[in-house]
Motif scaffolding. Sequence first.
Motif: not given
Length: 401
Positions: A78-79, A82-83, A102, A104, A108, A111-112, A311
């Motif tokens: 999944t990263a 995110v990246t 995503i 998720i 992760n 982080s988002m 996102p």
Amino acid sequence: MNRRSVFRLLPLILCALGAGGAARAGSWDDVLAAARGQTVYWNAWGGDERTNRFIAWAGRELERDYGVSIAHVKLSDTAEAVTRVIAEKAAGRDADGSVDLIWINGANFLSMKEKGLLYGPFLFDLPNARYLDLSEGSAALVDFTVPTEGYESPWRLARFVLTHDSARVPDPPRSMAALLDWARAHPGRFTHPAVSNFMGATFLKQALIELTPDPAVLASEATDEVFAAATAPLWAWYDELRPLLWRQGETFPENESVLQQMLNDGEVDFAMAFDPAAAAAAVAQGLLPETVRSYAPEGGSIGNISFVAIPYNAAHREGAMVVANFLLDPATQAQAQNIEVLGSFSVLDPAKLDADARAAFAALPSSPALPGNEALGPTLNEPHPSWMVRIAEEWARRYTR
């Protein structure tokens, strides 16, 4: 009118009523109108063929009924997605992003959320959200101890289980301490996925919860001092287990799918999954012998809900909301729980379903390989996301060259 047709009308009825009973005329209709013709780039793990087929099925249903297509961007981690979003934000691409949705969880999501990379909150705008338990602190609103605050929508329920071939192991070990004893008597017949993989790290988290002196500390961030004390019994246990593993613990299967194939081939006696129905579905497809069974350790097992998130710069956020809402449709959830399709336990609150919907779930096919809720025992809460990150890092430091 059939059950699915009734379910499809419910969003329009609920939209007219509004989540709290107040009129919100046209709001969901506006989303549906804007979504028509959109292609939703759903970034989701692609390592499980059942899930891949389910997402493809969902895409066909959505295209037919809503004019929304799904492009499944298959991830190994999944990263990766995110990246991609982080890179787009750094480049100033605050609209027309390449990621619309995503699959998720955990670190992760945290982080988002912390970086302001999520659109929303949107969950409470989904008509089908009323089938969820949205009470404070419910599993539908918490992701690895982190409140979702409506920035994620649930879509499938997961529980850690061990899978064994009852023809070879009629009485499997029911705890991590017992597993070590079993491994001593059967060296080379047990292993786990690589710890860099989610499933391998989850196996270690399950062991940590059982072995740590005070599991309550796992609900908070893993500081240096707390981490060292809490994980000391885990590493002592693993130091003994590792040389007893398949190939002396020098190499590991890439993921749970590879481990399942090893079980089928008789190379090991156990596999593991984060889906209690995974083995039953595999038996139905001829991928595992009929003597395979799944179970949770005596004290229960780690469980969580898988979510989807949008996102902040998604190009097709309306289409993403329609996909998220479709995934909460009772008929979709029943389809997902069918072990002949996906076998993923439903995230819906049974108390919020009508008689027809409850009957549809009750009529789903079963299997001797499918453990019931009572047999699974209590659901153990996921540790704070920092524990998974630090466990993987510490394992790599201790056991890789």
